[in-house]
Design an enzyme around this catalytic site. Structure first.
Site, PDB file in Angstrom:
ATOM      1  N   ASP A 198      -5.298  74.787  39.074  1.00 33.03           N
ATOM      2  CA  ASP A 198      -4.048  75.340  39.195  1.00 33.03           C
ATOM      3  C   ASP A 198      -3.318  74.896  39.645  1.00 33.03           C
ATOM      4  OD1 ASP A 198      -2.189  77.781  37.375  1.00 33.03           O
ATOM      5  OD2 ASP A 198      -2.159  78.193  39.565  1.00 33.03           O
ATOM      6  N   GLU A 239      -4.806  71.617  35.751  1.00 29.24           N
ATOM      7  CA  GLU A 239      -3.313  72.257  34.728  1.00 29.24           C
ATOM      8  C   GLU A 239      -2.252  71.634  35.010  1.00 29.24           C
ATOM      9  OE1 GLU A 239       0.383  75.393  34.507  1.00 29.24           O
ATOM     10  OE2 GLU A 239      -1.170  74.676  36.584  1.00 29.24           O
TER      11      GLU A 239
END
Length: 489
Positions: A198, A239
């Site tokens: 992330d 991501e």
């Protein structure tokens, strides 16, 4: 290959029944043959904010959700995917708390980016900040060191509070890499199969740049962590919300990427009843992707679709969504807004609500997603055809809670009985089982108000046809007896 070409679920640990134990019970009772691709459990770790995305550690599970044993139980029947926020960690973590107490004398001091690592005397220069892709008004927070009373400015990319809850990690630091190694080794021990990196685009920082996906530094970090993950048998999913060309660069480096373009393209297609842009996109995109329509954030617009969409046309789509109850997340940096001032970062809504709660339109959207090459993910709100949750937004003051409703067991039972959900489950079963989806994909000649997509492998073939005037979807496929069979979605 660790990643299976079958449908995955995305859910918070507490959004389907309240905790990890009930999540497992719900999965086994209702969805045992649905999420063959696995379950992405959004951060179940102890966290001080951002609904799990400000983790204190990855070595423990928040006791409100359960334990690592509960994760392992889920992992017996479903591959588990979790997040690793490689860019930051909570200010409530033991590491940063020690730094707040002892300052530069802390054994953890080098985990963090004190501003003197980039600016002389630690004083930020506004002209450098102006070039950055900002997620808050300024990219640092000021803290007072307990023992000395000194002020320390440290880099904080994210966070709605001041000082921020999310403290950036210095991924060039040996200590950070040792810590990330420890976290990934623990994931391996807990039978986690896939890890989403992330906010990975923010780990590369260089003055004079956007401090986002700075090349070649970003590849040095990614190559390091991929080598580590490979050694542990873990698949990585970076991501990155950015201009689509950056995603394509990752694909060229053989990384899995997220298709953050598809959700808007499908929305645009169904609202404007024109398939031209979508079909052109499906012809050109990389195939090694995870696909989605909805997630815990909003539907991406800028910068993901820059140069793929016309701002005036995009504004019309956005306006339709707002009329249907959506809210918007906007770009903060003037430099990164459109030349015409178009500044929509994400559309915040449930995907079902964005399509005006039209069952056929929603099933058409899912059919396009499932036919697009890649591993399909279905967010739990979308799974249950959930609508915009304005009550949660009002209660929390967080706009993204519009698509983060926590379903009780009774609400899940009720949602599963809805016709649209039953139709979706049937479609997922077809996507999971039909062999042609492991073959060759084709975009077939289609009129502007229709969509024709096909998959073929050996003797198996399936073709999706969508009439955009009616939103009706049909799949023609070769069944196990060799006959052409029609499936009205």
């Amino acid at each position: 290959m660790i990643v299976k070409n079958q449908v995955q679920l995305i859910t918070y640990p507490d959004s389907m029944g309240g905790n990890l134990k009930t999540l497992n019970q719900v999965l086994l009772k209702h969805f045992s043959d649905i999420f063959k691709g696995g379950v992405h459990i959004l951060p179940p770790f102890p966290s001080s904010g951002d609904r799990g995305f400000a983790p204190l550690t990855y070595l423990k599970i928040d006791p409100d959700f359960g334990s690592w044993e509960d994760i392992k139980e889920i992992g017996k029947n479903f591959d588990v995917l979790v997040d690793l926020m490689v860019n930051h960690i909570s200010r409530k973590s033991e590491y940063f708390q020690d730094f707040l107490k002892k300052g530069r004398k802390s054994e953890y001091a080098d985990l963090f980016i004190t501003l003197d690592k980039y600016w002389k005397n630690g004083e930020p220069v506004q002209s450098d900040i102006d070039k950055m892709f900002l997620r808050r008004n300024f990219p640092y927070s000021t803290f007072t060191i307990e023992e000395s009373g000194e002020k320390e400015k440290v880099w904080t990319t994210f966070g709605k509070t001041d000082p921020s809850e999310q403290i950036d990690l210095d991924t060039k630091s040996l200590k950070v890499r040792q810590l990330l190694t420890q976290f990934l080794q623990n994931f391996k021990e807990q039978n986690v199969k896939i890890v989403r990196l992330d906010a990975v685009g923010y780990v590369s920082k260089r003055l004079g740049t956007s401090c986002f996906f700075v090349e070649p530094e970003i590849y040095e970090f990614l190559d390091w962590i991929k080598e580590l993950a490979d050694s542990l048998g873990i698949e990585l999913l970076p991501e990155v919300h950015a201009h689509y060309s950056i995603q394509y660069k990752l694909a060229e480096h053989d990384y899995w990427i997220y298709d953050f373009i598809l959700p808007y393209q499908i929305l645009d297609t169904l609202i404007n009843k024109s398939s031209k842009n979508l079909l052109q996109y499906l012809k050109d995109r990389p195939h090694k992707q995870f696909t989605m329509l909805d997630c815990h954030d909003g539907i991406p617009v800028k910068p993901d679709l820059d140069d793929l969409i016309d701002s005036k046309e995009a504004k019309k789509v956005v306006d339709v969504c707002v009329e249907r109850g959506s809210t918007l997340s906007l770009i903060l940096s003037d430099e990164h807004k459109g030349k015409d001032g178009f500044d929509v970062h994400q559309i915040k809504c449930s995907y079902f609500s964005a399509l005006n709660c039209d069952d056929d339109a929603y099933l058409a959207a899912r059919a396009i997603q499932f036919f697009a090459p890649g591993v399909p993910q279905v967010y739990y709100v979308g799974l249950l055809a959930g609508e915009n949750d304005y009550e949660s937004v009002e209660k929390t003051g967080e706009g993204r809670e519009i698509n983060r409703h926590n379903f009780s067991l009774d609400e899940i039972e009720e949602a599963i009985e809805k016709d649209v959900v039953q139709r979706l489950l049937k479609l997922i079963r077809f996507r999971n089982k039909y062999e042609a989806f492991n073959g060759k994909f084709n975009v077939l000649d289609s009129g502007d108000n229709e969509i024709r997509l096909s998959w073929k492998k050996d003797q198996k073939c399936c073709t999706l046809f969508i009439d955009l005037k009616t939103n009706k979807s049909v799949i023609d496929y070769i069944d196990k007896y060799g006959n052409v069979t029609q499936y009205h979605i």
